[in-house]
Design a protein around this motif. Structure first.
Motif, PDB file in Angstrom:
ATOM      1  N   ASN A   1      -1.978   0.036   7.292  1.00  0.00           N
ATOM      2  CA  ASN A   1      -1.838  -0.047   5.841  1.00  0.00           C
ATOM      3  C   ASN A   1      -1.800  -1.513   5.446  1.00  0.00           C
ATOM      4  O   ASN A   1      -0.906  -2.257   5.871  1.00  0.00           O
TER       5      ASN A   1
ATOM      6  N   SER B   1       1.548  -2.710   4.171  1.00  0.00           N
ATOM      7  CA  SER B   1       2.741  -2.400   4.952  1.00  0.00           C
ATOM      8  C   SER B   1       3.634  -3.629   5.099  1.00  0.00           C
ATOM      9  O   SER B   1       3.141  -4.755   5.236  1.00  0.00           O
TER      10      SER B   1
ATOM     11  N   ASN C   1       1.034  -3.147  11.440  1.00  0.00           N
ATOM     12  CA  ASN C   1       0.349  -2.165  10.593  1.00  0.00           C
ATOM     13  C   ASN C   1      -0.432  -2.828   9.476  1.00  0.00           C
ATOM     14  O   ASN C   1      -1.498  -2.340   9.072  1.00  0.00           O
TER      15      ASN C   1
END
Length: 215
Positions: free
Chosen positions: A115, A118, A123
């Motif tokens: 993401n 994030s 991530n």
């Protein structure tokens, strides 16, 4: 007959995938740029250079499909900057090389939880990598997001050794997955027709594809 480009062929998923590609009659040639020489294979051209970007530049023949199985950890990379180079820059460079060589389908190993927004560094980098590949405008882009990978590594990763038993008991996309299943699912996805655009395969879907392919 298909011609493929693969990076990360010496890694956990990439090693399984390279063997699948080499054994597949529908694959004509395999271009596998790497930092260090790979063991010879009958269909493989292996340009190698300590700087993977320079090895990628040696690829000049057209390809149809690109696989990117590059991936490390911040601990293995040694710094945030080195991690970004390995898991973002070189992945993006692999995509650009594939487009330069005429490929229309890219398949990449990302990570569960990727993401771009994030708060977690790992991530976030994975998510930024995915967004950049989307922006490259691939006719077909397949993003594999496995959970914790199982399989033999020459060098053990501490967190994976510690948490693998727990992740093997979790349900759905959280359940740990063997690297060979990720490779088999990506191989199956590449060898069969699919819808244009972006496809995201979480661990549960990767496992299902691998099971179907193995029948």
């Amino acid at each position: 007959m298909s011609r493929v480009l693969i990076t990360g062929a010496s890694g956990l998923v990439g090693g399984h995938l390279l063997r699948l590609l080499n054994d597949e009659p529908r694959i004509e040639t395999i271009v596998a740029p790497s930092r260090r020489p790979l063991a010879p294979m009958k269909k493989m051209f292996n340009p190698h250079d300590p700087q993977l970007t320079d090895a990628l530049a040696q690829a000049t023949e057209p390809v149809d499909i690109v696989f990117c199985c590059l991936g490390t950890t911040r601990r293995e990379a040694g710094s945030k900057e080195a991690f970004v180079h390995a898991d973002f820059t070189l992945v993006v460079d692999t995509g650009l090389t594939g487009l330069r060589l005429g490929a229309t389908h890219m398949l990449v190993v990302s990570a569960m939880g990727a993401n771009a927004h994030s708060p977690f560094f790992y991530n976030r980098v994975k998510g930024e990598m995915e967004e950049t590949l989307r922006a490259q405008g691939w006719p077909r882009l397949t993003i594999a997001r496995p959970s914790m990978l199982l399989g033999h590594r020459n060098k053990k990763r501490f967190n994976e050794s510690l948490f693998a038993p727990l992740f093997s008991l979790l349900p759905g996309k959280w359940k740990a997955i063997h690297a060979r299943d990720v490779a088999l699912a990506m191989f199956q996805d590449a060898m069969t027709g699919g819808k244009p655009g972006v496809t995201i395969l979480e661990s549960a879907e990767l496992r299902e594809k691998a099971q179907l392919a193995a029948r």
